[in-house]
Design a protein around this motif. Structure first.
Motif, mmCIF file in Angstrom:
data_model
loop_
_atom_site.group_PDB
_atom_site.id
_atom_site.type_symbol
_atom_site.label_atom_id
_atom_site.label_comp_id
_atom_site.label_asym_id
_atom_site.label_seq_id
_atom_site.Cartn_x
_atom_site.Cartn_y
_atom_site.Cartn_z
ATOM 1 N N VAL A 16 19.158 -3.961 -15.155
ATOM 2 C CA VAL A 16 20.404 -4.584 -14.721
ATOM 3 C C VAL A 16 20.071 -5.544 -13.588
ATOM 4 O O VAL A 16 19.586 -5.126 -12.536
ATOM 5 N N ASP A 17 20.334 -6.841 -13.811
ATOM 6 C CA ASP A 17 20.013 -7.840 -12.793
ATOM 7 C C ASP A 17 21.085 -7.889 -11.703
ATOM 8 O O ASP A 17 22.061 -7.135 -11.742
ATOM 9 N N ASP A 18 20.898 -8.764 -10.735
ATOM 10 C CA ASP A 18 21.817 -8.865 -9.591
ATOM 11 C C ASP A 18 23.236 -9.251 -9.990
ATOM 12 O O ASP A 18 24.187 -8.971 -9.274
ATOM 13 N N GLU A 47 -3.017 -0.986 -0.470
ATOM 14 C CA GLU A 47 -2.267 0.113 0.143
ATOM 15 C C GLU A 47 -1.968 1.222 -0.856
ATOM 16 O O GLU A 47 -1.911 2.386 -0.489
ATOM 17 N N ASN A 48 -1.741 0.840 -2.121
ATOM 18 C CA ASN A 48 -1.331 1.797 -3.143
ATOM 19 C C ASN A 48 -1.870 1.325 -4.490
ATOM 20 O O ASN A 48 -1.340 0.378 -5.071
ATOM 21 N N ASP A 49 -2.900 1.995 -4.991
ATOM 22 C CA ASP A 49 -3.543 1.603 -6.254
ATOM 23 C C ASP A 49 -2.555 1.496 -7.410
ATOM 24 O O ASP A 49 -2.702 0.647 -8.284
ATOM 25 N N ALA A 50 -1.551 2.349 -7.428
ATOM 26 C CA ALA A 50 -0.585 2.376 -8.534
ATOM 27 C C ALA A 50 0.214 1.077 -8.628
ATOM 28 O O ALA A 50 0.743 0.755 -9.692
ATOM 29 N N TYR A 51 0.288 0.318 -7.539
ATOM 30 C CA TYR A 51 1.054 -0.924 -7.555
ATOM 31 C C TYR A 51 0.430 -1.955 -8.494
ATOM 32 O O TYR A 51 1.103 -2.872 -8.953
ATOM 33 N N ALA A 52 -0.834 -1.803 -8.820
ATOM 34 C CA ALA A 52 -1.488 -2.720 -9.764
ATOM 35 C C ALA A 52 -0.751 -2.721 -11.099
ATOM 36 O O ALA A 52 -0.610 -3.768 -11.736
ATOM 37 N N ASN A 53 -0.255 -1.566 -11.518
ATOM 38 C CA ASN A 53 0.489 -1.484 -12.780
ATOM 39 C C ASN A 53 1.751 -2.339 -12.740
ATOM 40 O O ASN A 53 2.108 -2.965 -13.729
ATOM 41 N N VAL A 54 2.417 -2.363 -11.615
ATOM 42 C CA VAL A 54 3.624 -3.166 -11.455
ATOM 43 C C VAL A 54 3.280 -4.647 -11.630
ATOM 44 O O VAL A 54 3.955 -5.382 -12.360
ATOM 45 N N ILE A 55 2.225 -5.082 -10.978
ATOM 46 C CA ILE A 55 1.824 -6.489 -11.049
ATOM 47 C C ILE A 55 1.376 -6.863 -12.456
ATOM 48 O O ILE A 55 1.744 -7.923 -12.976
ATOM 49 N N SER A 68 12.816 -15.315 -18.411
ATOM 50 C CA SER A 68 11.533 -15.703 -18.983
ATOM 51 C C SER A 68 10.386 -15.573 -17.995
ATOM 52 O O SER A 68 9.231 -15.729 -18.360
ATOM 53 N N ARG A 69 10.695 -15.278 -16.758
ATOM 54 C CA ARG A 69 9.640 -15.092 -15.747
ATOM 55 C C ARG A 69 9.981 -13.842 -14.960
ATOM 56 O O ARG A 69 10.986 -13.784 -14.263
ATOM 57 N N LEU A 70 9.143 -12.840 -15.090
ATOM 58 C CA LEU A 70 9.368 -11.601 -14.365
ATOM 59 C C LEU A 70 8.485 -11.556 -13.131
ATOM 60 O O LEU A 70 7.374 -12.083 -13.133
ATOM 61 N N THR A 71 8.981 -10.917 -12.112
ATOM 62 C CA THR A 71 8.241 -10.738 -10.870
ATOM 63 C C THR A 71 8.016 -9.246 -10.652
ATOM 64 O O THR A 71 8.687 -8.413 -11.275
ATOM 65 N N PRO A 72 7.111 -8.892 -9.765
ATOM 66 C CA PRO A 72 6.960 -7.474 -9.438
ATOM 67 C C PRO A 72 8.281 -6.853 -8.965
ATOM 68 O O PRO A 72 8.540 -5.678 -9.244
ATOM 69 N N LYS A 73 9.123 -7.631 -8.306
ATOM 70 C CA LYS A 73 10.414 -7.096 -7.849
ATOM 71 C C LYS A 73 11.269 -6.623 -9.028
ATOM 72 O O LYS A 73 11.936 -5.594 -8.941
ATOM 73 N N VAL A 74 11.236 -7.374 -10.135
ATOM 74 C CA VAL A 74 11.984 -6.955 -11.328
ATOM 75 C C VAL A 74 11.419 -5.639 -11.859
ATOM 76 O O VAL A 74 12.164 -4.717 -12.159
ATOM 77 N N ALA A 80 13.057 4.532 -14.033
ATOM 78 C CA ALA A 80 11.760 5.193 -14.206
ATOM 79 C C ALA A 80 11.401 5.362 -15.679
ATOM 80 O O ALA A 80 10.246 5.165 -16.069
ATOM 81 N N SER A 81 12.378 5.682 -16.514
ATOM 82 C CA SER A 81 12.093 5.868 -17.941
ATOM 83 C C SER A 81 11.670 4.557 -18.596
ATOM 84 O O SER A 81 10.804 4.545 -19.476
ATOM 85 N N ASP A 82 12.254 3.436 -18.177
ATOM 86 C CA ASP A 82 11.867 2.133 -18.722
ATOM 87 C C ASP A 82 10.479 1.727 -18.232
ATOM 88 O O ASP A 82 9.674 1.176 -18.996
ATOM 89 N N TYR A 83 10.177 2.011 -16.987
ATOM 90 C CA TYR A 83 8.859 1.714 -16.433
ATOM 91 C C TYR A 83 7.785 2.499 -17.193
ATOM 92 O O TYR A 83 6.756 1.947 -17.600
#
Length: 118
Positions: A16-18, A47-55, A68-74, A80-83
């Motif tokens: 769900v976007d802004d 700082e947190n190895d797991a953040y690599a997955n987000v990027i 059409s352009r996703l950022t780590p913030k998105v 959690a289930s979608d991630y």
């Protein structure tokens, strides 16, 4: 035989976007070596190895709904289930575990050769 490099997906819940718009359908491309190497230079990963997955997910998802352009913030804003779903989907299309494909995208037209690793 052709190489499939992009794969459609549907998030279980959706992002769900802004503006309150729900985005569920998207496309993920195959990752290249750079997609997995570049995040290691990011200070957030130090700082947190797991953040690599987000990027990495932000780099390989080429569209999500009308975005059409996703950022780590998105990616951080996903349920959690979608991630978890996207992490599994990434592993399937990049490392070829077709045994879980039907669970992830029932009825999707995934050619067997597109997910087989020799």
């Amino acid at each position: 035989m052709s190489l499939h490099t992009e794969y459609p997906f549907t998030l279980p819940k959706g992002y769900v976007d802004d503006d309150g718009t729900l985005h569920r359908k998207g496309v993920m491309r195959l990752a290249c070596a750079r997609d997995e190497i570049e995040p290691l230079r990011d200070p957030r990963v130090k700082e947190n190895d797991a953040y690599a997955n987000v990027i990495v997910l932000a780099r390989v998802i080429t569209e999500l709904g009308t975005m059409s352009r996703l950022t780590p913030k998105v990616i951080e804003g996903l349920f959690a289930s979608d991630y978890r779903y996207l992490q599994d989907f990434y592993r399937v299309i990049n490392f070829g575990d077709p045994s879980v494909l039907e669970d992830l995208e029932p009825g999707s037209p995934f050619p067997e050769e597109a997910v087989t690793v020799d």
